[in-house]
Design a protein around this motif. Structure first.
Motif, short mmCIF file in Angstrom:
data_model
loop_
_atom_site.label_atom_id
_atom_site.label_comp_id
_atom_site.label_asym_id
_atom_site.label_seq_id
_atom_site.Cartn_x
_atom_site.Cartn_y
_atom_site.Cartn_z
N UNK A 471 -28.15 43.32 -19.87
CA UNK A 471 -27.59 42.88 -18.58
C UNK A 471 -26.89 44.03 -17.87
N UNK A 472 -27.20 45.27 -18.31
CA UNK A 472 -26.49 46.45 -17.78
C UNK A 472 -26.92 46.76 -16.37
N UNK A 473 -26.02 47.43 -15.67
CA UNK A 473 -26.30 47.97 -14.34
C UNK A 473 -25.87 49.42 -14.33
N UNK A 474 -26.57 50.24 -13.60
CA UNK A 474 -26.24 51.67 -13.51
C UNK A 474 -24.96 51.85 -12.70
N UNK A 475 -23.95 52.48 -13.33
CA UNK A 475 -22.67 52.67 -12.66
C UNK A 475 -22.45 54.12 -12.25
N UNK A 476 -23.48 54.95 -12.34
CA UNK A 476 -23.30 56.37 -11.99
C UNK A 476 -23.12 56.52 -10.49
N UNK A 477 -22.45 57.60 -10.10
CA UNK A 477 -22.19 57.88 -8.70
C UNK A 477 -23.38 58.56 -8.06
N UNK A 478 -23.47 58.42 -6.74
CA UNK A 478 -24.49 59.13 -5.99
C UNK A 478 -23.92 60.46 -5.49
N UNK A 479 -24.75 61.47 -5.42
CA UNK A 479 -24.29 62.76 -4.92
C UNK A 479 -25.18 63.22 -3.79
N UNK A 480 -24.65 64.15 -3.00
CA UNK A 480 -25.43 64.74 -1.92
C UNK A 480 -25.14 66.22 -1.86
N UNK A 680 -18.19 64.94 -9.37
CA UNK A 680 -19.02 64.77 -8.17
C UNK A 680 -19.19 66.11 -7.45
N UNK A 681 -18.08 66.84 -7.32
CA UNK A 681 -18.14 68.16 -6.68
C UNK A 681 -19.11 69.07 -7.43
N UNK A 682 -18.99 69.10 -8.75
CA UNK A 682 -19.85 69.97 -9.54
C UNK A 682 -21.31 69.60 -9.38
N UNK A 683 -21.60 68.30 -9.35
CA UNK A 683 -22.99 67.86 -9.19
C UNK A 683 -23.52 68.24 -7.82
#
Length: 721
Positions: A471-480, A680-683
């Motif tokens: 029942x998992x959902x992806x909780x990772x952040x989006x980057x640009x 997030x900054x590093x990504x």
């Protein structure tokens, strides 16, 4: 996704290099296919024989006269290119290459393997191998392998797919699966992986309707993004993945100019990947198959929760029912280690048990005692009572040898038979000595059986994690790519930012940093210090000297202008004697003057670019203590705030935020957001970034404040060329 249907569901198979002798590498596949019931067409290719093992032989693939779905290639490495050309001309869609003598044999073998892979791609042939043991589809009785192990018996057809980079491990695992009665759907060994990687097989199995659980043996990974994609596919499909990953020492850790690289070994990064995608990791062969057994046959608990922690498994309330107080305590100890709560027995069920056996323990573990021999129905009522109570996600019962007792077995059958038909009853796991027939009866009704009581408890944690995965959902952040251009403006040979540049990068991203300024001389340093207010810190600012304290480049707690002037003079003198790695003088770029931040703890946050898996974040207790205690947590960047919070807890850095010795409590969510922002900054900084480290982040009443930052870069080969 790579299509493996031609490999694993072929309607026709050609064996190139077919042997008339069944025990040879080119003969065994024909023997297996014929004797074990493969229903498709088999074409032996051998220009020196008219017949091979009772089948007409063909001089070449072209002589077959029709396309073949799968070719099994058992010819010397030197002949592989000619065979690949024949496959292209024949329209063959997949090939298993047994042959060794490729990349594992040196530079010439590497070149041959590269040519083989290129030819396969150009021909549109799905390539398995070379130097592999092959593949099997148990449901279709398709045995594209030269291992004789299937002749000794075939495992039952089931829903467990097994993929291994090692042929020897794969063969041994096949034999163990057969002994354990673990039903297999597919079995694949990838060998040198010139074509198919383990990740390709995992992703295909994730989409295979006949596979429910995936077992994988991994020695290494060249394409981390591909593996992450495959594990994400398995998670999205709700299919548990069990991995045995060998090579777990710190030998893969890179040495670099930061703690981030030296503290994150190769295995820590793999573990972060496994944690991110809910992979179950097995450290022994016994555990590998036990997890496969649990996940393929066990019922998922309806009630579970995931505790805080980046790698923490989901848990479920557990009832332990036992005939032995000592074993019950042993099981309870293991439950506590795994974080499984043990709520007390509901009062109505407890009252029934106390009425029947006044000296029974109605706490949890629930000890019915040896009285079960005289009153077997009471033990069954206790099991049924907690299973139906709704207070527990699972029930683990220890019965010693009681299941084989003539008086107790019928009672057990009646109870488990009834519970197995009740959708709301908690799953039951049994520990004890059970003969094969009774075990089969129990397992057919969803009751897992173990000899080791602790394994029954561990299985509960595994099933809870599987329920969470499904029942998992992806909780990772989006980057640009908002900040990548900032690094592209630097000269291509630049390998680091000065601290002033690094702190500016952090501040622009919204990371709280100590108020500071850049001074080119002593007068300017004093003006900045007086604007900030004493005491201040003065630090040498240089792209060439990152470890400033090694050259006397850090002066703390400076209380007046004279102290600032003296510090600047010392640092200018130190730089005058410094040299770059190439022997050139180090230019004096100035000093960074910052307000002295007061706090009561230090946190280290680091990010580095792993050559296989990309950006990896690290968090732990900071300052010099990071080298002493090495208490860190690792995760894949970018992090969500929940993931960052879990890393702070796993590394025990969160304890610094909880307030102690009169210090106020710091908002842990806010601290986690800072870590998430750094990741997030590093990504976002792109391929140019090598490491980004903040040590220390000082814990203050206002939250975390960055007091020092190091950013190292990789050469910009694109710009340099």
């Amino acid at each position: 996704m790579v299509d493996l249907n031609s490999l694993l569901y072929p309607r026709s198979i050609a064996v190139v290099g077919a042997s008339t002798q069944p025990d040879k590498v080119g003969g065994m596949p024909i023997r297996l296919l014929r004797e074990l019931g493969y229903g498709g067409r088999v074409y032996p290719v051998n220009p020196s024989a008219a017949e091979v093992q009772g089948l007409r032989a063909y001089g070449s693939l072209a002589d077959i006269g029709e396309p073949v779905d799968l070719a099994i290639v058992a010819v010397p490495a030197s002949a592989s290119q000619d065979v690949m050309a024949q496959l292209a001309g024949n329209g063959t869609r997949a090939a298993v290459v047994f042959t060794s003598g490729f990349a594992e044999a040196g530079e010439s073998g590497v070149r041959m393997q590269d040519m083989l892979a290129r030819s396969a791609r150009n021909a549109g042939v799905t390539l398995l191998g070379p130097n592999c043991l092959g593949a099997m589809n148990l449901r279709e009785r398709m045995f594209a392998t030269f291992s004789p192990i299937p002749l000794s018996g075939v495992p039952p057809v089931g829903e467990v797919g097994l993929v291994s980079q090692s042929g020897a491990f794969g063969a041994y695992a096949y034999a163990l699966a057969r002994e354990a009665g673990l039903g297999l759907s597919h079995w694949v060994t990838t060998g040198n992986e010139a074509g198919l990687q383990v990740a390709d097989v995992i992703e295909w199995l994730a989409n295979d309707p006949n596979t429910r659980v995936i077992l994988a043996y991994i020695e290494g990974c060249r394409d981390g993004q591909r593996l992450r994609q495959a594990l994400a596919a398995a998670r999205a499909a709700g299919k548990p993945v069990v991995v045995t990953k060998v090579g777990t020492t710190a030998a893969g850790a890179r040495s670099a100019q930061s703690h981030t690289a030296s503290l994150t070994g190769e295995d820590a990064v793999y573990q972060a990947v496994f944690d991110a995608y809910g992979v179950h990791r097995a450290h022994t062969l016994e555990e590998f198959f036990r997890l496969g057994y649990v996940l393929s046959r066990g019922r998922r608990p309806a009630a579970w929760q995931r505790p805080e922690g980046s790698g923490a498994a989901a848990v479920t309330p557990l009832a332990i029912v036992t005939v032995s107080g000592g074993v019950g305590i042993m099981m309870a100890d293991r439950a506590e280690q795994l974080g499984l709560p043990l709520p007390p027995m509901p009062e109505d069920a407890a009252e029934v048990l106390r009425t029947a056996i006044p000296f029974a323990s109605t706490a949890n573990p629930i000890d019915v005692t040896g009285q079960v021999v005289a009153q077997p129905r009471v033990f069954m009522d206790a099991i049924a009572g907690v299973a139906r109570s709704g207070a527990y996600g699972c029930v683990a019962a220890f019965l010693a040898g009681g299941a084989n007792a003539p008086r107790l077995w019928p009672e057990l059958q009646q109870t488990i038979g009834a519970l197995s038909e009740e959708a709301n009853a908690a799953p039951l796991l049994l520990a004890g000595i059970v003969d094969d027939d009774k075990r089969a009866w129990l397992e057919a009704r969803g009751c897992l059986v173990f000899r080791e009581p602790g394994h029954a408890v561990e299985a509960v944690a595994t099933l809870a994690q599987a329920a969470a995965l499904e029942s998992a959902r992806d909780t990772s952040s989006e980057t640009g790519p908002r900040r990548e251009a900032r690094l592209r403006d630097l000269p291509p040979e630049t390998t680091a930012l000065s601290e002033y540049e690094a702190m500016g990068l952090l501040a622009d991203a919204g990371v709280p940093v100590a108020p500071h300024g850049l001074a080119r001389d002593a007068d300017e340093a004093v003006r900045i210090a007086e604007g900030l207010g004493y005491p201040v810190v003065v630090k040498l600012c240089s792209r060439e000297i990152l470890h400033k304290s090694d050259v006397g480049g850090v002066a703390l707690n400076l209380a007046d202008a004279q102290a600032v002037r003296e510090a600047v003079a010392r640092m200018a003198q130190a730089v005058a004697h410094a040299r770059t790695d190439g022997g050139a003088p180090v230019p004096f770029e100035g000093v960074l003057v910052a307000r002295m931040v007061r706090g009561w703890g230090e946190v280290m946050v680091g990010v580095r670019r792993d050559p296989v898996f990309g950006v990896v974040a690290l968090a732990g207790i900071g300052g010099t203590a990071v080298e002493i205690f090495r208490q860190t947590a690792c995760g894949l960047a970018p992090l969500s705030r929940a993931q960052a919070r879990a890393m702070l807890r796993d590394s025990r850095a969160a304890a610094l935020c909880e307030g102690h010795r009169g210090n106020p409590e710091v908002d842990l969510d806010a601290a986690a957001q800072v870590l998430a922002t750094v990741s997030q900054l590093a990504a976002e900084l792109g391929e140019r970034l090598d490491t980004l480290e903040i040590n220390p982040f000082i814990v203050t009443a206002q939250g975390l404040v960055a007091a020092d930052a190091v950013v190292t870069l990789r050469p910009d080969h694109r710009t340099a060329s």
